[in-house]
Design a protein around this motif. Structure first.
Motif, PDB file in Angstrom:
ATOM      1  N   PRO A  22       0.544  -1.033  -0.113  1.00 49.45           N
ATOM      2  CA  PRO A  22      -0.229  -0.432   0.515  1.00 49.45           C
ATOM      3  C   PRO A  22       0.468   1.550   0.156  1.00 49.45           C
ATOM      4  CG  PRO A  22       0.001  -0.764   2.283  1.00 49.45           C
ATOM      5  CD  PRO A  22       0.929  -1.316   1.504  1.00 49.45           C
ATOM      6  N   VAL A  23       1.861   0.940   0.671  1.00 50.68           N
ATOM      7  CA  VAL A  23       2.360   2.823   0.776  1.00 50.68           C
ATOM      8  C   VAL A  23       3.926   2.858  -0.027  1.00 50.68           C
ATOM      9  CG1 VAL A  23       1.538   2.929   2.553  1.00 50.68           C
ATOM     10  CG2 VAL A  23       3.909   2.063   3.144  1.00 50.68           C
ATOM     11  N   ARG A  57      -0.909   5.777  -3.902  1.00 53.07           N
ATOM     12  CA  ARG A  57      -1.697   7.183  -2.932  1.00 53.07           C
ATOM     13  C   ARG A  57      -0.125   7.357  -2.784  1.00 53.07           C
ATOM     14  NH1 ARG A  57      -2.308   5.002   3.172  1.00 53.07           N
ATOM     15  NH2 ARG A  57      -2.345   2.629   2.671  1.00 53.07           N
ATOM     16  N   ALA A  61       7.236   5.022   1.318  1.00 51.25           N
ATOM     17  CA  ALA A  61       6.771   5.452   2.569  1.00 51.25           C
ATOM     18  C   ALA A  61       8.239   4.681   3.676  1.00 51.25           C
ATOM     19  CB  ALA A  61       5.476   5.244   3.382  1.00 51.25           C
ATOM     20  N   ALA A  63      12.207   2.352   4.165  1.00 52.51           N
ATOM     21  CA  ALA A  63      12.279   0.817   3.836  1.00 52.51           C
ATOM     22  C   ALA A  63      11.428   0.495   4.410  1.00 52.51           C
ATOM     23  CB  ALA A  63      13.547   0.462   4.488  1.00 52.51           C
ATOM     24  N   ASP A  64      11.230  -1.567   4.288  1.00 53.66           N
ATOM     25  CA  ASP A  64       9.988  -1.483   4.412  1.00 53.66           C
ATOM     26  C   ASP A  64      10.539  -2.541   5.284  1.00 53.66           C
ATOM     27  OD1 ASP A  64       8.364  -4.084   4.842  1.00 53.66           O
ATOM     28  OD2 ASP A  64       8.496  -4.896   2.704  1.00 53.66           O
ATOM     29  N   ILE A  65       9.559  -1.990   6.796  1.00 57.29           N
ATOM     30  CA  ILE A  65      10.372  -2.472   7.857  1.00 57.29           C
ATOM     31  C   ILE A  65       9.918  -3.623   8.580  1.00 57.29           C
ATOM     32  CG2 ILE A  65       9.671  -1.531  10.698  1.00 57.29           C
ATOM     33  CD1 ILE A  65       8.267   0.999   9.594  1.00 57.29           C
ATOM     34  N   ARG A  66       9.137  -4.289   7.846  1.00 53.44           N
ATOM     35  CA  ARG A  66       9.270  -5.756   8.061  1.00 53.44           C
ATOM     36  C   ARG A  66      10.350  -6.731   7.988  1.00 53.44           C
ATOM     37  NH1 ARG A  66       3.841  -6.381   9.360  1.00 53.44           N
ATOM     38  NH2 ARG A  66       1.905  -4.502   7.978  1.00 53.44           N
ATOM     39  N   GLY A 102      14.059   6.150   4.397  1.00 48.05           N
ATOM     40  CA  GLY A 102      13.959   5.574   2.939  1.00 48.05           C
ATOM     41  C   GLY A 102      14.192   6.216   1.534  1.00 48.05           C
ATOM     42  N   GLU A 105      15.043   9.732   1.116  1.00 45.34           N
ATOM     43  CA  GLU A 105      16.551   9.115   0.984  1.00 45.34           C
ATOM     44  C   GLU A 105      17.054   8.737  -0.465  1.00 45.34           C
ATOM     45  OE1 GLU A 105      16.903   6.437   4.174  1.00 45.34           O
ATOM     46  OE2 GLU A 105      18.815   7.845   4.981  1.00 45.34           O
ATOM     47  N   GLU A 125      13.347   7.761  10.902  1.00 50.63           N
ATOM     48  CA  GLU A 125      13.349   6.551  11.386  1.00 50.63           C
ATOM     49  C   GLU A 125      13.712   6.563  13.077  1.00 50.63           C
ATOM     50  OE1 GLU A 125      14.387   8.589   8.921  1.00 50.63           O
ATOM     51  OE2 GLU A 125      14.872   7.352   7.048  1.00 50.63           O
ATOM     52  N   PRO A 132      18.176   7.689  10.442  1.00 42.63           N
ATOM     53  CA  PRO A 132      18.444   7.254   7.903  1.00 42.63           C
ATOM     54  C   PRO A 132      19.675   6.580   8.614  1.00 42.63           C
ATOM     55  CG  PRO A 132      18.072   9.808   9.062  1.00 42.63           C
ATOM     56  CD  PRO A 132      18.433   9.312  10.081  1.00 42.63           C
ATOM     57  N   GLY A 133      19.007   5.062   7.439  1.00 47.15           N
ATOM     58  CA  GLY A 133      20.669   4.429   6.913  1.00 47.15           C
ATOM     59  C   GLY A 133      21.249   4.231   5.793  1.00 47.15           C
ATOM     60  N   ARG A 279      -1.313  -0.463  14.447  1.00 47.02           N
ATOM     61  CA  ARG A 279      -1.732  -0.630  13.621  1.00 47.02           C
ATOM     62  C   ARG A 279      -2.968  -1.615  14.003  1.00 47.02           C
ATOM     63  NH1 ARG A 279       1.768   2.743  12.367  1.00 47.02           N
ATOM     64  NH2 ARG A 279       1.618   3.877  10.877  1.00 47.02           N
ATOM     65  N   ARG A 283      -7.601  -3.006  15.064  1.00 48.44           N
ATOM     66  CA  ARG A 283      -8.954  -4.281  13.463  1.00 48.44           C
ATOM     67  C   ARG A 283      -9.772  -4.816  15.311  1.00 48.44           C
ATOM     68  NH1 ARG A 283      -3.251  -5.907  11.059  1.00 48.44           N
ATOM     69  NH2 ARG A 283      -3.485  -4.609   9.554  1.00 48.44           N
ATOM     70  N   ARG A 465      -9.264   7.741  15.132  1.00 47.40           N
ATOM     71  CA  ARG A 465      -7.990   7.191  13.996  1.00 47.40           C
ATOM     72  C   ARG A 465      -8.358   8.797  13.215  1.00 47.40           C
ATOM     73  NH1 ARG A 465      -6.581   2.370   9.910  1.00 47.40           N
ATOM     74  NH2 ARG A 465      -4.556   4.024   9.146  1.00 47.40           N
TER      75      ARG A 465
HETATM   76  N1  3HC Z   1       7.173  -0.640   5.832  1.00 50.58           N
HETATM   77  C1  3HC Z   1       6.354  -1.777   6.001  1.00 50.58           C
HETATM   78  N2  3HC Z   1       5.135  -1.574   5.999  1.00 50.58           N
HETATM   79  C2  3HC Z   1       4.095  -0.676   6.163  1.00 50.58           C
HETATM   80  C3  3HC Z   1       5.952   0.740   6.103  1.00 50.58           C
HETATM   81  C4  3HC Z   1       7.196   0.513   5.905  1.00 50.58           C
HETATM   82  N3  3HC Z   1       7.827   1.366   5.818  1.00 50.58           N
HETATM   83  N4  3HC Z   1       4.798   2.050   6.200  1.00 50.58           N
HETATM   84  C5  3HC Z   1       3.755   1.532   6.006  1.00 50.58           C
HETATM   85  N5  3HC Z   1       3.171  -0.120   6.582  1.00 50.58           N
HETATM   86  C6  3HC Z   1       2.402  -0.818   6.138  1.00 50.58           C
HETATM   87  C7  3HC Z   1       1.582  -0.265   7.860  1.00 50.58           C
HETATM   88  O1  3HC Z   1       2.117  -1.378   8.708  1.00 50.58           O
HETATM   89  C8  3HC Z   1      -0.099  -0.643   7.254  1.00 50.58           C
HETATM   90  O2  3HC Z   1      -0.132  -2.035   7.018  1.00 50.58           O
HETATM   91  P1  3HC Z   1      -1.723  -2.987   7.352  1.00 50.58           P
HETATM   92  O3  3HC Z   1      -2.577  -2.301   6.570  1.00 50.58           O
HETATM   93  O4  3HC Z   1      -1.346  -4.373   7.385  1.00 50.58           O
HETATM   94  O5  3HC Z   1      -1.913  -2.606   9.125  1.00 50.58           O
HETATM   95  C9  3HC Z   1       0.404  -0.432   5.603  1.00 50.58           C
HETATM   96  O6  3HC Z   1       1.118  -0.247   5.128  1.00 50.58           O
HETATM   97  C10 3HC Z   1      -0.916   0.889   5.716  1.00 50.58           C
HETATM   98  O7  3HC Z   1       0.033   2.288   6.064  1.00 50.58           O
HETATM   99  P2  3HC Z   1      -0.932   3.339   7.405  1.00 50.58           P
HETATM  100  O8  3HC Z   1      -2.066   1.989   8.056  1.00 50.58           O
HETATM  101  O9  3HC Z   1      -0.400   3.463   8.653  1.00 50.58           O
HETATM  102  O10 3HC Z   1      -1.635   4.350   6.438  1.00 50.58           O
HETATM  103  P3  3HC Z   1      -1.612   5.495   6.108  1.00 50.58           P
HETATM  104  O11 3HC Z   1      -2.501   6.448   5.566  1.00 50.58           O
HETATM  105  O12 3HC Z   1      -2.459   5.774   7.996  1.00 50.58           O
HETATM  106  O13 3HC Z   1      -0.235   6.550   6.749  1.00 50.58           O
HETATM  107  C11 3HC Z   1       2.402   5.996   6.298  1.00 50.58           C
HETATM  108  C12 3HC Z   1       0.775   5.786   5.667  1.00 50.58           C
HETATM  109  C13 3HC Z   1       2.538   7.906   6.775  1.00 50.58           C
HETATM  110  C14 3HC Z   1       3.108   5.961   5.380  1.00 50.58           C
HETATM  111  C15 3HC Z   1       2.540   5.214   8.082  1.00 50.58           C
HETATM  112  O14 3HC Z   1       2.447   4.022   7.063  1.00 50.58           O
HETATM  113  C16 3HC Z   1       3.856   5.209   8.342  1.00 50.58           C
HETATM  114  O15 3HC Z   1       4.684   6.245   8.547  1.00 50.58           O
HETATM  115  N6  3HC Z   1       5.266   4.533   7.453  1.00 50.58           N
HETATM  116  C17 3HC Z   1       5.819   4.573   8.329  1.00 50.58           C
HETATM  117  C18 3HC Z   1       6.766   5.571   7.209  1.00 50.58           C
HETATM  118  C19 3HC Z   1       8.392   4.908   8.114  1.00 50.58           C
HETATM  119  O16 3HC Z   1       8.524   4.803   9.218  1.00 50.58           O
HETATM  120  N7  3HC Z   1       9.598   5.170   7.243  1.00 50.58           N
HETATM  121  C20 3HC Z   1      11.067   5.257   7.393  1.00 50.58           C
HETATM  122  C21 3HC Z   1      10.920   3.655   8.121  1.00 50.58           C
HETATM  123  S1  3HC Z   1      12.516   3.401   7.978  1.00 50.58           S
HETATM  124  C22 3HC Z   1      13.478   3.459   7.053  1.00 50.58           C
HETATM  125  O17 3HC Z   1      13.315   3.746   6.188  1.00 50.58           O
HETATM  126  C23 3HC Z   1      15.253   3.381   6.600  1.00 50.58           C
HETATM  127  C24 3HC Z   1      16.488   3.958   5.922  1.00 50.58           C
HETATM  128  O18 3HC Z   1      17.044   5.619   6.333  1.00 50.58           O
HETATM  129  C25 3HC Z   1      17.222   2.757   6.110  1.00 50.58           C
END
Ligand code: 3HC
Length: 693
Positions: A22-23, A57, A61, A63-66, A102, A105, A125, A132-133, A279, A283, A465
């Motif tokens: 989704p993101v 959308r 957003a 890196a993939d946190i999972r 990311g 970045e 981050e 930020p990595g 999140r 549910r 929410r």
């Molecule tokens: N990785 C994996 N899953 C993510 C994700 C991410 N970065 N961001 C969002 N998701 C998932 C959510 O867990 C959710 O999953 P679900 O439907 O199974 O519950 C789905 O995407 C939708 O997310 P939201 O419900 O949060 O949707 P919103 O529209 O309310 O918000 C958002 C969207 C503003 C993008 C919010 O999800 C958010 O803040 N995400 C995290 C952003 C973030 O922290 N990014 C940095 C990651 S670390 C990184 O990038 C390291 C790098 O420096 C190397």
């Protein structure tokens, strides 16, 4: 290129499109696709410039946190971004939605950035216990200067496209279609021969900072004082400092090391747990898939006290019209005046103008009669904790509210089922328990009564929410989840005082653990009389010392005396021999033998008692998941995020260890409530964990 990344070519411009709903998180497949796409378009003689665009959308957003719990998969993000930056053809980032972490970045690795006016961007981050990595701490300071970069990196807060334009982060903002705007920009870059801008090679702003490090160090120190106990903000500052003092490649290498160190640590694991827990908490497992939250365009709040006023502000802040009802004209006037004062204070602090205040205040209309609920989609009752009064109000609401309106009570202790029984529509009655100050604290305990319908539940969760709160569904019991665990802790605070722990030692143990304030300092701030009245109402005897202090008129800061002494309006309390004497006398009367109690024991006793109550709550099904309890404590009671919530923390220590200590403490203190709850005992026996239930 890959399953998630493709290339489309239009008039010599290659548009690299990612579609990873989704993101558009930067998963291994996306990283691989981007890397290959840049190699491909660079080698393609028909391509003159490149646009990086995302479908759906949002721009990436992050890196993939999972993936963070798994071993890294090549190419890692920093390699992809370095490859983008090294591209010999101009690369333009087309940013819409939320370009975060990311994702931002990636944009910083591009040579130009175009953003939709509604886009937001930033480096959150730190909120995941990370830095930020993928070059963010090295490129952003080169673009906007180290201090402004540090503000964004340490706060983790995003900026809007307009602010980003002012800061020089984006080259252009547009309305309408981001893809065609970025393509137009790329064509212009080619036509005008705009020089390729690689941020890794910028040095002008860093050279200025290098010449005199003092302003940077002062700024960093000021930012970090508010981040006590957290590793990530400090390491973010270290990495930005490296940007100033080290060459780009060296700074980036260290950034990656910092990232791995934080990622593998417990603080980041805790904060990532909270990200997903928030999140998941939204549910309801047995909710049918086709139930959608109803529309809430008009809200009525009954009771213009502190809580009612705060709740009215929550909705007004989100642009929703609110009717604030109080049958006592004076109370209504005072309530409305308080709201205005509150907004004025916020405006003064944050530099907002009179228009900002007027806009919000203008959304709140006062009314002295319950008849004013007639048009409301959601009605929230926030009067005193008095069942007879609530019964009367809900019977009236049953008569006055339109069909399908949500009838919510903000009660923190009373039985929602009994309140619902005052109506002929209990399926529309739900608890919405806000936390004080309601306009600040993010938690809403959504209390599901025995007869609460799915539609009412879905709407209560959905609207919470939508107005920026963190809703968690809980069942009906005294104190629900948060206060019930708080009472378990209060009980131990009082017993520890009687057994010999000084009030200051109790507060210090909790602030050392990471709470912003100790429990007794909080009582003094909130007013000991508030808890005293609530306990009187509920017939609770868990806090004899606090009750005795209240009876002496020692209400806390407002009377200059509580558990601590506050001479001449001081905000920090001092020890008071009168309190020590009172406690010693009460211990004597109860035959409690007093002793030295270590800080470690205080911490264990308070925290483990909460965990034990949490286990009972889970067993009774009052909370659906251990992670829901964590969210309740983090967003409602300021539990330190680095410990991930009481149940996450318990899993770090291990159920076996906690159960054993509780059994010892139950034995030595004679308090049977400390005996391990059956669920905790079972997890201890099986080597299980709350997070795996
Ligand atoms: N990785 C994996 N899953 C993510 C994700 C991410 N970065 N961001 C969002 N998701 C998932 C959510 O867990 C959710 O999953 P679900 O439907 O199974 O519950 C789905 O995407 C939708 O997310 P939201 O419900 O949060 O949707 P919103 O529209 O309310 O918000 C958002 C969207 C503003 C993008 C919010 O999800 C958010 O803040 N995400 C995290 C952003 C973030 O922290 N990014 C940095 C990651 S670390 C990184 O990038 C390291 C790098 O420096 C190397």
């Amino acid at each position: 290129m890959t399953q998630t990344v493709g290339i489309e070519i239009e008039d010599g411009i290659a548009i690299v499109v990612t579609d990873n709903p989704p993101v558009n998180a930067l998963s291994a497949d996306v990283r691989n696709g981007l890397f290959k796409a840049i190699e491909t378009v660079e080698a393609d003689a028909n391509v003159e410039a490149v646009v990086i665009h995302c479908a759906g959308r949002t721009f990436f957003a992050g890196a993939d946190i999972r993936e963070f719990d798994k071993p890294p998969v090549s190419p890692v993000l920093s390699e992809v971004i370095d490859r983008i930056e090294a591209c010999t053809k101009p690369v333009v980032a087309a940013m819409h939605g939320t370009a975060l972490g990311g994702g931002f970045e990636v944009a910083l690795g591009c040579h130009f950035r175009v953003a939709l006016a509604s886009a937001k961007m930033g480096l959150p981050e730190v909120k995941l216990g990370l830095l930020p990595g993928a070059g963010g701490t090295q490129r952003l300071p080169r673009l906007i200067g180290p201090q402004k970069a540090l503000d964004m990196i340490v706060s983790g807060d995003p900026v809007g496209a307009g602010k980003a334009l002012d800061l020089g982060i984006v080259d252009n903002t547009v309305d309408g279609d981001i893809r065609s705007a970025a393509v137009a920009f790329a064509k212009k870059a080619v036509a005008e021969g705009l020089p390729i801008r690689r941020l890794s090679m910028f040095d002008e702003r860093l050279a200025a900072a290098r010449a005199d490090m003092a302003p940077f160090e002062e700024h960093a120190a000021a930012l970090l004082t508010r981040k006590r106990g957290l590793d990530a903000p400090r390491i973010c500052a270290d990495s930005v400092r490296n940007a100033i003092t080290l060459p780009f490649a060296e700074g980036s290498r260290k950034e990656r090391e910092f990232f791995m160190h934080l990622k593998n640590g417990v603080q980041s694991a805790a904060q990532r747990h909270l990200f997903f827990a928030e999140r998941t908490a939204q549910r309801v497992d047995d909710m049918p898939k086709d139930v959608r939250p109803g529309k809430v365009e008009q809200v009525a709040v009954i009771g213009a006290g502190t809580m009612g006023g705060g709740i009215a502000m929550v909705f007004a802040n989100a642009g929703i019209a609110v009717t604030l009802i109080d049958v006592q004209a004076e109370a209504l006037k005072r309530g409305l005046a308080n709201i205005e004062k509150n907004y004025a204070r916020t405006a003064a602090r944050s530099g907002k103008g009179d228009d900002w205040i007027a806009e919000r205040v203008g959304r709140i209309t006062g009314a002295e009669s319950l008849e004013a609920v007639a048009q409301a989609d959601l009605i929230i009752e926030a009067v005193f904790e008095d069942m007879a009064l609530k019964h009367k109000i809900f019977a009236d609401l049953d008569r006055l509210a339109k069909p399908g309106a949500i009838l919510a009570t903000n009660t923190s202790t009373l039985d929602v089922d009994e309140i619902a029984a005052a109506t002929k529509r209990p399926e529309w009655v739900v608890g919405m328990h806000f936390f004080s100050p309601a306009n600040v604290m993010r938690l809403v305990e959504v209390v599901r009564g025995r007869k609460t319908g799915f539609q009412a539940l879905a709407t209560a969760i959905g609207i919470s929410r939508a107005v920026g709160k963190a809703p968690v569904t809980v069942g009906v019991c005294f104190g629900f989840v948060g206060n019930r665990m708080l009472y378990a802790r209060t009980r131990q605070v009082e017993r520890l005082l009687l057994e010999g722990a000084a009030p200051q030692a109790i507060d210090k143990a909790m602030t050392d653990f990471g709470f912003a304030m100790g429990p007794l300092a909080v009582s003094d701030l909130a007013g000991i009389d508030v808890g005293w009245r609530a306990r009187q109402q509920a017939g609770s005897k868990i806090a004899p010392i606090a009750d005795a202090l209240a009876e002496m008129g020692r209400y806390g800061q407002k009377t200059g005396k509580g558990f601590h002494l506050y001479p001449e309006g001081a905000r920090r309390g001092e020890p008071d021999p009168e309190v020590d004497a009172l406690i010693a006398r009460m211990a004597g009367e109860r035959g409690v033998k007093r002793r030295e109690i270590s800080s470690e024991e205080i911490t264990e006793r308070l925290i483990y008692a909460m965990v034990n109550e949490g286990a009972r709550i889970l067993e009774e099904g009052i909370a659906a998941r251990a992670s829901d309890i964590d969210i309740i404590w983090v967003f409602g009671y300021g539990w330190p995020v680095q410990h991930g919530g009481p149940m996450f923390h318990a899993d770090q220590i291990g159920a076996g260890m906690i159960a054993a200590r509780l059994a010892q403490m139950a034995e030595s203190s004679g308090d049977e409530t400390l005996a391990p709850a059956p669920l905790l005992a079972r997890l201890a026996a099986e080597g299980g964990a709350f997070g795996k239930l």
